[in-house]
Motif scaffolding. Sequence first.
Motif, PDB file in Angstrom:
ATOM      1  N   VAL A 141       0.868  -1.313   0.057  1.00 18.33           N
ATOM      2  CA  VAL A 141      -0.022   0.033   0.002  1.00 18.33           C
ATOM      3  C   VAL A 141       0.880   1.125   0.019  1.00 18.33           C
ATOM      4  CG1 VAL A 141      -1.886  -1.210   1.103  1.00 18.33           C
ATOM      5  CG2 VAL A 141      -0.066   0.221   2.491  1.00 18.33           C
ATOM      6  N   GLY A 142       2.391   1.018   0.065  1.00 20.39           N
ATOM      7  CA  GLY A 142       2.981   2.261  -0.030  1.00 20.39           C
ATOM      8  C   GLY A 142       3.098   3.064   1.499  1.00 20.39           C
ATOM      9  N   ALA A 143       3.007   2.268   2.425  1.00 28.05           N
ATOM     10  CA  ALA A 143       3.137   2.806   3.807  1.00 28.05           C
ATOM     11  C   ALA A 143       4.633   3.487   3.948  1.00 28.05           C
ATOM     12  CB  ALA A 143       2.945   1.646   4.880  1.00 28.05           C
ATOM     13  N   THR A 144       4.850   4.179   4.958  1.00 29.07           N
ATOM     14  CA  THR A 144       6.022   5.117   5.259  1.00 29.07           C
ATOM     15  C   THR A 144       7.080   3.935   5.784  1.00 29.07           C
ATOM     16  OG1 THR A 144       4.743   6.779   5.815  1.00 29.07           O
ATOM     17  CG2 THR A 144       6.960   6.814   6.531  1.00 29.07           C
ATOM     18  N   SER A 207     -11.325   8.454   9.688  1.00 26.46           N
ATOM     19  CA  SER A 207     -10.433   9.180   8.264  1.00 26.46           C
ATOM     20  C   SER A 207      -8.873   8.892   8.714  1.00 26.46           C
ATOM     21  CB  SER A 207     -10.706  10.775   8.519  1.00 26.46           C
ATOM     22  OG  SER A 207      -9.530  11.328   7.657  1.00 26.46           O
ATOM     23  N   PHE A 208      -8.395   8.194   7.814  1.00 27.26           N
ATOM     24  CA  PHE A 208      -6.779   7.862   7.771  1.00 27.26           C
ATOM     25  C   PHE A 208      -5.842   8.655   6.872  1.00 27.26           C
ATOM     26  CE2 PHE A 208      -9.261   3.945   8.643  1.00 27.26           C
ATOM     27  CZ  PHE A 208      -8.481   3.513   9.939  1.00 27.26           C
ATOM     28  N   THR A 209      -6.830   9.824   6.463  1.00 26.33           N
ATOM     29  CA  THR A 209      -6.126  10.665   5.574  1.00 26.33           C
ATOM     30  C   THR A 209      -4.852  11.475   5.990  1.00 26.33           C
ATOM     31  OG1 THR A 209      -7.771  12.597   5.783  1.00 26.33           O
ATOM     32  CG2 THR A 209      -8.037  10.943   4.041  1.00 26.33           C
ATOM     33  N   GLY A 210      -4.834  11.763   7.391  1.00 26.15           N
ATOM     34  CA  GLY A 210      -3.753  12.400   7.979  1.00 26.15           C
ATOM     35  C   GLY A 210      -2.500  11.637   8.386  1.00 26.15           C
ATOM     36  N   TYR A 257      -5.507  -0.984   3.606  1.00 28.59           N
ATOM     37  CA  TYR A 257      -6.073  -0.991   2.249  1.00 28.59           C
ATOM     38  C   TYR A 257      -7.048   0.169   2.313  1.00 28.59           C
ATOM     39  CZ  TYR A 257      -3.552  -3.982  -0.729  1.00 28.59           C
ATOM     40  OH  TYR A 257      -2.522  -4.427  -1.607  1.00 28.59           O
ATOM     41  N   GLU A 258      -7.979   0.319   3.648  1.00 23.64           N
ATOM     42  CA  GLU A 258      -8.745   1.461   3.639  1.00 23.64           C
ATOM     43  C   GLU A 258      -7.963   2.710   3.786  1.00 23.64           C
ATOM     44  OE1 GLU A 258     -12.317   3.690   4.357  1.00 23.64           O
ATOM     45  OE2 GLU A 258     -11.882   1.873   3.469  1.00 23.64           O
ATOM     46  N   ALA A 259      -7.069   2.660   4.567  1.00 26.94           N
ATOM     47  CA  ALA A 259      -6.288   4.124   4.313  1.00 26.94           C
ATOM     48  C   ALA A 259      -5.839   4.385   2.966  1.00 26.94           C
ATOM     49  CB  ALA A 259      -4.906   3.784   5.153  1.00 26.94           C
ATOM     50  N   MET A 260      -5.313   3.322   2.245  1.00 27.49           N
ATOM     51  CA  MET A 260      -5.099   3.623   0.677  1.00 27.49           C
ATOM     52  C   MET A 260      -6.202   4.097   0.013  1.00 27.49           C
ATOM     53  SD  MET A 260      -2.869   1.209  -1.864  1.00 27.49           S
ATOM     54  CE  MET A 260      -4.234   0.089  -2.326  1.00 27.49           C
ATOM     55  N   ARG A 261      -7.172   3.545   0.283  1.00 36.11           N
ATOM     56  CA  ARG A 261      -8.344   3.873  -0.470  1.00 36.11           C
ATOM     57  C   ARG A 261      -8.789   5.370  -0.224  1.00 36.11           C
ATOM     58  NH1 ARG A 261     -13.911   4.777  -0.118  1.00 36.11           N
ATOM     59  NH2 ARG A 261     -13.561   4.858   2.029  1.00 36.11           N
ATOM     60  N   GLN A 262      -8.608   5.599   1.029  1.00 35.53           N
ATOM     61  CA  GLN A 262      -9.240   7.047   1.401  1.00 35.53           C
ATOM     62  C   GLN A 262      -8.350   8.179   0.904  1.00 35.53           C
ATOM     63  OE1 GLN A 262      -9.812   7.665   5.551  1.00 35.53           O
ATOM     64  NE2 GLN A 262     -11.182   5.922   5.777  1.00 35.53           N
ATOM     65  N   ARG A 263      -6.854   7.718   0.912  1.00 35.03           N
ATOM     66  CA  ARG A 263      -5.822   8.739   0.533  1.00 35.03           C
ATOM     67  C   ARG A 263      -5.907   8.833  -1.088  1.00 35.03           C
ATOM     68  NH1 ARG A 263      -0.636   8.408   4.527  1.00 35.03           N
ATOM     69  NH2 ARG A 263      -1.880   8.389   6.341  1.00 35.03           N
ATOM     70  N   TYR A 264      -5.904   7.538  -1.770  1.00 32.35           N
ATOM     71  CA  TYR A 264      -5.684   7.790  -3.318  1.00 32.35           C
ATOM     72  C   TYR A 264      -6.664   7.630  -4.268  1.00 32.35           C
ATOM     73  CZ  TYR A 264      -0.996   7.669  -1.403  1.00 32.35           C
ATOM     74  OH  TYR A 264       0.225   7.892  -0.429  1.00 32.35           O
ATOM     75  N   PHE A 265      -7.831   6.847  -3.766  1.00 27.99           N
ATOM     76  CA  PHE A 265      -8.941   6.698  -4.694  1.00 27.99           C
ATOM     77  C   PHE A 265     -10.286   7.118  -4.276  1.00 27.99           C
ATOM     78  CE2 PHE A 265      -5.589   3.118  -4.766  1.00 27.99           C
ATOM     79  CZ  PHE A 265      -5.657   3.181  -5.911  1.00 27.99           C
ATOM     80  N   CYS A 266     -10.563   7.306  -2.918  1.00 23.26           N
ATOM     81  CA  CYS A 266     -12.136   8.013  -2.736  1.00 23.26           C
ATOM     82  C   CYS A 266     -12.107   8.535  -1.371  1.00 23.26           C
ATOM     83  CB  CYS A 266     -13.151   6.971  -2.714  1.00 23.26           C
ATOM     84  SG  CYS A 266     -14.695   7.451  -2.504  1.00 23.26           S
ATOM     85  N   LYS A 267     -11.225   9.585  -1.297  1.00 24.58           N
ATOM     86  CA  LYS A 267     -11.236  10.521   0.173  1.00 24.58           C
ATOM     87  C   LYS A 267     -12.458  10.888   0.700  1.00 24.58           C
ATOM     88  CE  LYS A 267      -6.596  12.352  -1.153  1.00 24.58           C
ATOM     89  NZ  LYS A 267      -5.692  13.562  -1.144  1.00 24.58           N
ATOM     90  N   LEU A 268     -12.397  10.819   1.966  1.00 28.96           N
ATOM     91  CA  LEU A 268     -13.519  11.312   2.749  1.00 28.96           C
ATOM     92  C   LEU A 268     -13.840  12.606   2.558  1.00 28.96           C
ATOM     93  CD1 LEU A 268     -13.070   9.192   6.055  1.00 28.96           C
ATOM     94  CD2 LEU A 268     -14.861   8.647   4.104  1.00 28.96           C
TER      95      LEU A 268
END
Length: 268
Positions: A141-144, A207-210, A257-268
């Motif tokens: 998922v490209g995590a840090t 929200s996992f966007t931050g 994968y939920e964090a990746m979805r929110q960040r790159y595909f469908c942000k909250l």
Amino acid sequence: MSINTITSLHNPRVKQWSQLQERKHRNREGRFIAEGVHLVQEALRSESTVECVVYDMDKGIPNELRVAAATEGEVEWIGVTDAIIRKCTDTETPQPLFAVLKKPATDWRYLFEDKQALVVAVDGVQDPGNLGTIIRTADAVGATGVVVGKGTVDLYNSKTVRSTMGSLFHLPVVEGDLEELIPEAKRHHVRVVSTSLQAEANCYEHSFTGPTWLVVGNEGKGVSAQVQALVDDAVIIPMRGQAESLNVAMATSVLLYEAMRQRYFCKL
């Protein structure tokens, strides 16, 4: 290209490699073993410090590694017998080569400096396969990075290394004390999240966007009380079926994968 051969099981280097199957010797030597063509390829492609590649002299250097053997000038290539391969590895049917690597130096700064950090903090996971899968998923998922806390299975256990499928060489994976590192992360404005069966919010509402650290715990006991006390938010992974719970590696995958979805595909 430096190529040598060793045929005696009593050779001092063979003894040294064989001892790396034990954690105390890995810690003392600051080295570990990666077995098999794929892992050796990934290690050579990365910035990892590969001291030597040991291969079965009767089978020769695998075709996939011949170019690397010709171009990796600082890496020593050593032909050995099948008996030596078996002595230095712990699989029932070992692959015909392994690499000896130096453990990377611990560097926390990258984890704290990433303004959109997504880090998995592992607290007491015992199964090598689970830890390896968590690292592999974090890579996917490209995590840090991944922080391996005290009480967790050894990161450089051969089963853990194999389970990462090379992802160990793709992203920072560091060992440390979560009770010290989590407060430091929070000082860098990170939200720390864990799962809980008592949580009111589910993971799809959060929200996992931050900048986020995901804390995951032991297979049976979950996150320790000391680490849980440092968590900002607890979420639950909803289940519609009758399963009591998810495997820790699978639960971590759902969150990542939920964090990746929110960040790159469908942000909250």
